[in-house]
Design a protein around this motif. Structure first.
Motif, PDB file in Angstrom:
ATOM      1  N   SER A   1     -15.631 -23.269  23.620  1.00  0.00           N
ATOM      2  CA  SER A   1     -15.332 -21.926  23.116  1.00  0.00           C
ATOM      3  C   SER A   1     -15.790 -20.857  24.088  1.00  0.00           C
ATOM      4  N   GLY A   2     -14.846 -20.006  24.521  1.00  0.00           N
ATOM      5  CA  GLY A   2     -15.214 -18.885  25.369  1.00  0.00           C
ATOM      6  C   GLY A   2     -16.183 -17.921  24.706  1.00  0.00           C
ATOM      7  N   PRO A   3     -15.914 -17.485  23.452  1.00  0.00           N
ATOM      8  CA  PRO A   3     -16.861 -16.587  22.794  1.00  0.00           C
ATOM      9  C   PRO A   3     -18.273 -17.163  22.717  1.00  0.00           C
ATOM     10  N   GLN A   4     -18.393 -18.473  22.460  1.00  0.00           N
ATOM     11  CA  GLN A   4     -19.723 -19.089  22.440  1.00  0.00           C
ATOM     12  C   GLN A   4     -20.351 -19.063  23.818  1.00  0.00           C
ATOM     13  N   ASP A   5     -19.553 -19.270  24.850  1.00  0.00           N
ATOM     14  CA  ASP A   5     -20.065 -19.323  26.215  1.00  0.00           C
ATOM     15  C   ASP A   5     -20.644 -17.974  26.639  1.00  0.00           C
ATOM     16  N   ILE A   6     -19.940 -16.881  26.334  1.00  0.00           N
ATOM     17  CA  ILE A   6     -20.465 -15.578  26.757  1.00  0.00           C
ATOM     18  C   ILE A   6     -21.624 -15.118  25.879  1.00  0.00           C
ATOM     19  N   GLN A   7     -21.669 -15.576  24.633  1.00  0.00           N
ATOM     20  CA  GLN A   7     -22.856 -15.297  23.816  1.00  0.00           C
ATOM     21  C   GLN A   7     -24.081 -15.959  24.431  1.00  0.00           C
ATOM     22  N   SER A   8     -23.921 -17.190  24.891  1.00  0.00           N
ATOM     23  CA  SER A   8     -25.031 -17.903  25.515  1.00  0.00           C
ATOM     24  C   SER A   8     -25.492 -17.201  26.774  1.00  0.00           C
ATOM     25  N   ALA A   9     -24.550 -16.626  27.516  1.00  0.00           N
ATOM     26  CA  ALA A   9     -24.929 -15.858  28.706  1.00  0.00           C
ATOM     27  C   ALA A   9     -25.659 -14.582  28.302  1.00  0.00           C
ATOM     28  N   ALA A  10     -25.163 -13.913  27.261  1.00  0.00           N
ATOM     29  CA  ALA A  10     -25.765 -12.650  26.842  1.00  0.00           C
ATOM     30  C   ALA A  10     -27.190 -12.823  26.346  1.00  0.00           C
ATOM     31  N   THR A  11     -27.464 -13.955  25.720  1.00  0.00           N
ATOM     32  CA  THR A  11     -28.794 -14.191  25.163  1.00  0.00           C
ATOM     33  C   THR A  11     -29.727 -14.896  26.132  1.00  0.00           C
ATOM     34  N   GLY A  12     -29.270 -15.141  27.363  1.00  0.00           N
ATOM     35  CA  GLY A  12     -30.138 -15.707  28.383  1.00  0.00           C
ATOM     36  C   GLY A  12     -30.280 -17.210  28.347  1.00  0.00           C
ATOM     37  N   GLN A  13     -29.471 -17.899  27.535  1.00  0.00           N
ATOM     38  CA  GLN A  13     -29.530 -19.360  27.512  1.00  0.00           C
ATOM     39  C   GLN A  13     -28.892 -19.963  28.761  1.00  0.00           C
ATOM     40  N   ILE A  14     -27.911 -19.248  29.321  1.00  0.00           N
ATOM     41  CA  ILE A  14     -27.306 -19.607  30.592  1.00  0.00           C
ATOM     42  C   ILE A  14     -27.192 -18.329  31.405  1.00  0.00           C
ATOM     43  N   ASP A  15     -26.853 -18.461  32.689  1.00  0.00           N
ATOM     44  CA  ASP A  15     -26.841 -17.289  33.566  1.00  0.00           C
ATOM     45  C   ASP A  15     -25.468 -16.658  33.737  1.00  0.00           C
ATOM     46  N   PHE A  16     -24.411 -17.380  33.432  1.00  0.00           N
ATOM     47  CA  PHE A  16     -23.075 -16.784  33.404  1.00  0.00           C
ATOM     48  C   PHE A  16     -22.240 -17.568  32.411  1.00  0.00           C
ATOM     49  N   GLY A  17     -21.262 -16.874  31.839  1.00  0.00           N
ATOM     50  CA  GLY A  17     -20.352 -17.512  30.902  1.00  0.00           C
ATOM     51  C   GLY A  17     -18.991 -16.851  30.998  1.00  0.00           C
ATOM     52  N   GLY A  18     -17.968 -17.570  30.581  1.00  0.00           N
ATOM     53  CA  GLY A  18     -16.621 -17.028  30.703  1.00  0.00           C
ATOM     54  C   GLY A  18     -15.853 -17.055  29.401  1.00  0.00           C
ATOM     55  N   ALA A  19     -15.018 -16.041  29.203  1.00  0.00           N
ATOM     56  CA  ALA A  19     -14.205 -15.976  27.986  1.00  0.00           C
ATOM     57  C   ALA A  19     -13.014 -15.055  28.196  1.00  0.00           C
ATOM     58  N   PHE A  20     -12.103 -15.145  27.260  1.00  0.00           N
ATOM     59  CA  PHE A  20     -10.964 -14.231  27.129  1.00  0.00           C
ATOM     60  C   PHE A  20     -11.466 -12.787  27.171  1.00  0.00           C
ATOM     61  N   ASN A  21     -10.729 -11.923  27.857  1.00  0.00           N
ATOM     62  CA  ASN A  21     -11.193 -10.542  28.038  1.00  0.00           C
ATOM     63  C   ASN A  21     -11.355  -9.766  26.743  1.00  0.00           C
ATOM     64  N   GLY A  22     -10.591 -10.101  25.718  1.00  0.00           N
ATOM     65  CA  GLY A  22     -10.787  -9.450  24.425  1.00  0.00           C
ATOM     66  C   GLY A  22     -12.147  -9.762  23.839  1.00  0.00           C
ATOM     67  N   ALA A  23     -12.598 -11.002  24.032  1.00  0.00           N
ATOM     68  CA  ALA A  23     -13.933 -11.379  23.558  1.00  0.00           C
ATOM     69  C   ALA A  23     -15.009 -10.634  24.334  1.00  0.00           C
ATOM     70  N   VAL A  24     -14.771 -10.425  25.621  1.00  0.00           N
ATOM     71  CA  VAL A  24     -15.725  -9.675  26.446  1.00  0.00           C
ATOM     72  C   VAL A  24     -15.827  -8.239  25.945  1.00  0.00           C
ATOM     73  N   VAL A  25     -14.692  -7.612  25.671  1.00  0.00           N
ATOM     74  CA  VAL A  25     -14.693  -6.242  25.147  1.00  0.00           C
ATOM     75  C   VAL A  25     -15.494  -6.163  23.860  1.00  0.00           C
ATOM     76  N   LYS A  26     -15.234  -7.093  22.936  1.00  0.00           N
ATOM     77  CA  LYS A  26     -15.893  -7.057  21.639  1.00  0.00           C
ATOM     78  C   LYS A  26     -17.403  -7.265  21.764  1.00  0.00           C
TER      79      LYS A  26
END
Length: 336
Positions: A72-97
């Motif tokens: 899941s892209g949304p899960q991946d960028i959440q993990s990046a945002a919370t510092g569990q990983i150092d980068f994550g990727g997702a659909f640009n709409g998920a990034v905006v949200k």
């Protein structure tokens, strides 16, 4: 309730807990030195652009540390945002949200997109009565996750074909694991299947299905997703960030200018070397990463359709995010 579910577009990314946790996220480098290790999540049976860049030697002394896989892209960028990983990727709409919800992250490079070779199609059985958008009322559309690329494209298709918000709410996006989507369609558990890549090609080769529309039909060539990094990481590790983003940019261009057979062979070797007990057979269907812009550089146009869509659906306020809030090309040194 279908209406409630649909209007939770990217709801995981909007959780208040994520924004709170983002404020606590710490960079890996610590005080006074930059990290040269990047934690990340992979995708089973696939080679990501950072993995390709590392194998090509584009990261110098920066090393990747795989911590597990995601679906899941949304899960991946959440993990990046919370510092569990150092980068994550997702659909640009998920990034905006996610950024609208208060997460202190920025997109730094595009990593996947849509072109004439790489796209997601919405398929029905050959004898299905579904021929138009209005025929989808009350029907189930199988996709890998809600609140991401496939659901957004579906809604754009429905809107462009004149369906009202109330009518759109009657269409039922349904989560189906990608490997089971074709089977679910053929067994009539769903009426429409979202298929891309190897799964699309295998399904078409088996016959008995036909396309209703695709994301390429709707929007043409476009970069669809970005890697994000926390603002704090960028501030504390600028050289590492530059090495990472520029290395991924070089990998994008290497894949763009290298025969597909060579990209596939290289990727197959990467999977074999990393020893994760994966099946590399699907790699033979690889065609492109679909990134539209040179070196994955990001433009306003890649976020505007999704920002407008989210505003129209009440997920974010008009003017809540600006392009400068969403992305930076500062660390992309390709060609510079």
């Amino acid at each position: 309730m279908a209406t409630t579910t649909r209007r939770r577009f990217l709801a995981l990314a909007a959780l208040g807990a994520v924004a709170t946790a983002c404020g606590r996220a710490t960079a890996s480098g610590g005080s006074g030195s930059e990290t040269r290790k990047l934690r990340y999540q992979g995708w089973a049976g696939q080679v990501t652009l950072p993995e390709l860049a590392e194998d090509l030697g584009y990261f110098d002394d920066v090393k990747l540390e795989w911590v597990g896989n995601t679906i899941s892209g949304p899960q991946d960028i959440q993990s990046a945002a919370t510092g569990q990983i150092d980068f994550g990727g997702a659909f640009n709409g998920a990034v905006v949200k996610l950024i609208a919800a208060g997460a202190p992250v920025k997109a730094v490079i595009s990593y996947y997109g849509v072109d004439e070779r790489t796209f997601s199609g919405y398929y029905v059985l050959e004898d299905s009565p579904i021929r138009s958008a209005r025929d989808l009322l009350g029907k189930k559309i199988g996709m890998n996750t809600l609140g991401a690329h496939s659901e957004a494209i579906l809604d754009i298709y429905l809107q462009r074909n004149g369906l009202s918000a109330a009518e759109i709410a009657k269409v039922e996006p349904t989560v189906i694991p990608p490997v089971n989507t074709e089977q679910a369609l053929r067994q009539k558990q769903i009426e429409v299947a979202v298929l891309g890549g190897v799964l699309r090609d295998k399904a078409l080769a088996s016959g008995g299905i036909r396309p209703l529309f695709s994301d390429y039909d709707l929007l043409g060539r476009f970069s669809a997703g970005s890697y994000v990094v926390t603002n704090r990481f960028l501030k504390e590790n600028p050289t590492t960030a530059w090495t990472f983003v520029t290395g991924v940019a070089r990998a994008i261009e290497w894949a763009r200018t290298t025969p597909a057979e060579e990209v596939i062979e290289r990727s197959t070797q990467i999977i074999r070397k990393r020893g994760r007990n994966e099946d590399a057979a699907a790699l033979k269907y690889w065609k492109s990463f679909g990134v539209a812009e040179t070196a994955g550089r990001i433009t306003d146009d890649e976020f505007k359709p999704w920002t407008d869509w989210l505003v129209a659906h009440g997920d974010i306020r008009a003017g809540q995010v600006k392009p400068a809030d969403l992305y930076t090309n500062q660390f992309n040194g390709y060609g510079g």
